[in-house]
Scaffold this active site. Structure first.
Site, PDB file in Angstrom:
ATOM      1  N   SER A 145      37.721 150.952  44.900  1.00  0.00           N
ATOM      2  CA  SER A 145      37.616 150.036  46.388  1.00  0.00           C
ATOM      3  C   SER A 145      37.217 150.738  47.328  1.00  0.00           C
ATOM      4  O   SER A 145      37.293 152.117  47.504  1.00  0.00           O
ATOM      5  CB  SER A 145      39.167 149.439  46.397  1.00  0.00           C
ATOM      6  OG  SER A 145      39.225 148.756  47.706  1.00  0.00           O
ATOM      7  N   TYR A 158      48.319 150.212  47.942  1.00  0.00           N
ATOM      8  CA  TYR A 158      46.855 150.084  47.051  1.00  0.00           C
ATOM      9  C   TYR A 158      46.023 151.048  47.370  1.00  0.00           C
ATOM     10  O   TYR A 158      45.293 151.681  46.827  1.00  0.00           O
ATOM     11  CB  TYR A 158      46.645 148.461  47.476  1.00  0.00           C
ATOM     12  CG  TYR A 158      45.039 148.241  46.814  1.00  0.00           C
ATOM     13  CD1 TYR A 158      45.212 147.653  45.514  1.00  0.00           C
ATOM     14  CD2 TYR A 158      43.796 148.152  47.548  1.00  0.00           C
ATOM     15  CE1 TYR A 158      43.975 147.279  45.004  1.00  0.00           C
ATOM     16  CE2 TYR A 158      42.740 147.818  46.976  1.00  0.00           C
ATOM     17  CZ  TYR A 158      42.729 147.523  45.756  1.00  0.00           C
ATOM     18  OH  TYR A 158      41.627 146.861  44.995  1.00  0.00           O
TER      19      TYR A 158
HETATM   20  P1  NAD Z   1      41.791 140.001  38.872  1.00  0.00           P
HETATM   21  O1  NAD Z   1      43.161 139.859  39.543  1.00  0.00           O
HETATM   22  O2  NAD Z   1      40.867 138.947  38.854  1.00  0.00           O
HETATM   23  O3  NAD Z   1      41.499 140.913  37.558  1.00  0.00           O
HETATM   24  C1  NAD Z   1      42.408 141.911  37.389  1.00  0.00           C
HETATM   25  C2  NAD Z   1      42.679 141.913  35.822  1.00  0.00           C
HETATM   26  O4  NAD Z   1      43.568 143.050  35.434  1.00  0.00           O
HETATM   27  C3  NAD Z   1      43.654 140.815  35.303  1.00  0.00           C
HETATM   28  O5  NAD Z   1      43.134 140.061  34.188  1.00  0.00           O
HETATM   29  C4  NAD Z   1      45.027 141.277  35.221  1.00  0.00           C
HETATM   30  O6  NAD Z   1      45.852 140.546  34.116  1.00  0.00           O
HETATM   31  C5  NAD Z   1      44.617 142.625  34.561  1.00  0.00           C
HETATM   32  N1  NAD Z   1      45.763 143.637  34.840  1.00  0.00           N
HETATM   33  C6  NAD Z   1      46.636 143.597  35.912  1.00  0.00           C
HETATM   34  N2  NAD Z   1      47.332 144.503  35.599  1.00  0.00           N
HETATM   35  C7  NAD Z   1      47.122 145.230  34.185  1.00  0.00           C
HETATM   36  C8  NAD Z   1      47.726 146.056  33.536  1.00  0.00           C
HETATM   37  N3  NAD Z   1      48.873 146.656  33.966  1.00  0.00           N
HETATM   38  N4  NAD Z   1      47.326 146.249  32.357  1.00  0.00           N
HETATM   39  C9  NAD Z   1      46.084 145.503  31.847  1.00  0.00           C
HETATM   40  N5  NAD Z   1      45.533 144.796  32.681  1.00  0.00           N
HETATM   41  C10 NAD Z   1      46.037 144.309  33.746  1.00  0.00           C
HETATM   42  O7  NAD Z   1      41.259 141.205  40.177  1.00  0.00           O
HETATM   43  P2  NAD Z   1      39.708 141.733  40.251  1.00  0.00           P
HETATM   44  O8  NAD Z   1      39.261 141.300  41.675  1.00  0.00           O
HETATM   45  O9  NAD Z   1      38.596 141.362  39.303  1.00  0.00           O
HETATM   46  O10 NAD Z   1      39.958 143.215  40.251  1.00  0.00           O
HETATM   47  C11 NAD Z   1      39.435 143.965  39.241  1.00  0.00           C
HETATM   48  C12 NAD Z   1      39.416 145.567  39.761  1.00  0.00           C
HETATM   49  O11 NAD Z   1      38.624 145.489  40.989  1.00  0.00           O
HETATM   50  C13 NAD Z   1      40.909 145.953  40.312  1.00  0.00           C
HETATM   51  O12 NAD Z   1      40.939 147.248  39.859  1.00  0.00           O
HETATM   52  C14 NAD Z   1      40.643 145.712  41.891  1.00  0.00           C
HETATM   53  O13 NAD Z   1      41.784 146.564  42.540  1.00  0.00           O
HETATM   54  C15 NAD Z   1      39.329 146.110  41.829  1.00  0.00           C
HETATM   55  N6  NAD Z   1      38.842 145.630  43.399  1.00  0.00           N
HETATM   56  C16 NAD Z   1      38.802 144.218  43.718  1.00  0.00           C
HETATM   57  C17 NAD Z   1      38.349 143.837  44.786  1.00  0.00           C
HETATM   58  C18 NAD Z   1      38.104 142.430  45.086  1.00  0.00           C
HETATM   59  O14 NAD Z   1      37.821 142.025  46.439  1.00  0.00           O
HETATM   60  N7  NAD Z   1      38.283 141.612  44.218  1.00  0.00           N
HETATM   61  C19 NAD Z   1      37.940 144.794  45.752  1.00  0.00           C
HETATM   62  C20 NAD Z   1      37.698 146.151  45.335  1.00  0.00           C
HETATM   63  C21 NAD Z   1      38.299 146.364  44.335  1.00  0.00           C
END
Ligand code: NAD
Length: 255
Positions: A145, A158
């Site tokens: 991130s 985070y």
């Molecule tokens: P999201 O919540 O839509 O998807 C995340 C997925 O991970 C979900 O399906 C959830 O069930 C799964 N998950 C959570 N805990 C878990 C575990 N212990 N074991 C297995 N699966 C698990 O979120 P997203 O935005 O698609 O995030 C994906 C990645 O991108 C994350 O690592 C998040 O930190 C990172 N990220 C997101 C953003 C954003 O703005 N959306 C920005 C920077 C980084």
């Protein structure tokens, strides 16, 4: 020979965690669409069922909490039994949390965020690296991130977890590069996936405009834009990048 990827025309095996929602779900559909064989996991069973319906039967879709070593081992054992190799691994599973200043953050919240976002990546990387060492090739992409390269006010746990992911990425890139294993991180800014929708729901009215005001492009990334970057970073066109943490943030970290 620089890489020992599958023979030309052979299908790659792509492993992806957190495939049930957001970036992971979109990326799974795109990898499948380009002919890769997928090993997908998520902690959320219902999202895995709909993923199985959407993608059909030839992929491995497995329930797994990446923060639990025994579950991770079960998932990887199943992947190797089914496919025998892992060409690409995307460590994407992650969670966010309600906003809190550092001194007010609950200890349990701290532990849970670190367990999923950092220990989860560590556990998966161990198995991925061991397999890729045997193959003499492979590439890992960790989804970190911008909070992995900048401070993130009100998101201390985070932010610490994602800095940790960037540290693991750099370390593994140095340790295993000579064995043909490349390791990089993608550091996206905010994008309206369910994870961010939940943060916005829990936040106050001005939260979204405070997020975008700081970004030179004055908007969040569309999830598809992040997934475009994931697909390219994992593609055969990306062959020399190693140990990089690529920001995709509309210019936020350039300010
Ligand atoms: P999201 O919540 O839509 O998807 C995340 C997925 O991970 C979900 O399906 C959830 O069930 C799964 N998950 C959570 N805990 C878990 C575990 N212990 N074991 C297995 N699966 C698990 O979120 P997203 O935005 O698609 O995030 C994906 C990645 O991108 C994350 O690592 C998040 O930190 C990172 N990220 C997101 C953003 C954003 O703005 N959306 C920005 C920077 C980084």
């Amino acid at each position: 020979m620089v890489r020992k990827m599958p023979e030309t025309g052979a299908r790659r095996v792509v492993l992806l965690t957190g495939a049930g929602s957001g970036f992971g779900r979109l990326a799974a559909a795109r990898f499948a669409g380009q002919g890769d064989k997928l090993a997908l996991c998520d902690v959320n069973d219902s999202s895995l069922h709909s993923l199985a319906e959407e993608l059909g039967g030839e992929h491995l879709i497995f329930p797994c909490d990446v923060s639990k070593a025994t579950r991770v081992d079960r998932f990887f054992d199943a992947v190797i039994e089914r496919f025998g190799r892992i060409d690409v691994a995307v460590n994407n599973a992650g969670i966010a949390h309600e906003q809190c200043r550092l001194a007010d953050c609950d200890d349990e919240l701290w532990s849970r965020i670190l367990e999923v976002n950092l220990t989860g990546v560590f556990l998966c990387m161990k198995r991925e690296i061991r397999q890729m060492q045997k193959q003499g090739a492979g590439t890992i992409l960790n989804i970190a991130s911008v909070a992995g390269v900048l401070g993130a006010p009100m998101l201390g746990p985070y932010c610490a977890s994602k800095h940790g992911v960037v540290g693991l990425t750099r370390t593994a890139a140095v340790e295993y590069g000579r064995q043909g294993v490349r390791v990089n991180a993608l550091c996206p800014g905010y994008s309206p996936t369910p994870l961010v929708a939940e943060m916005l729901r829990a936040g106050d009215e001005g939260m979204e405009s405070r997020m975008t005001d700081r970004i030179p492009l004055k908007r969040m990334a569309q999830p598809e834009e992040v997934v475009d970057a994931i697909l390219w970073l994992c593609s055969d066109q990306n062959s020399f990048m190693n140990g990089a943490s690529i920001v995709l943030d509309g210019g936020l970290t350039a300010c």
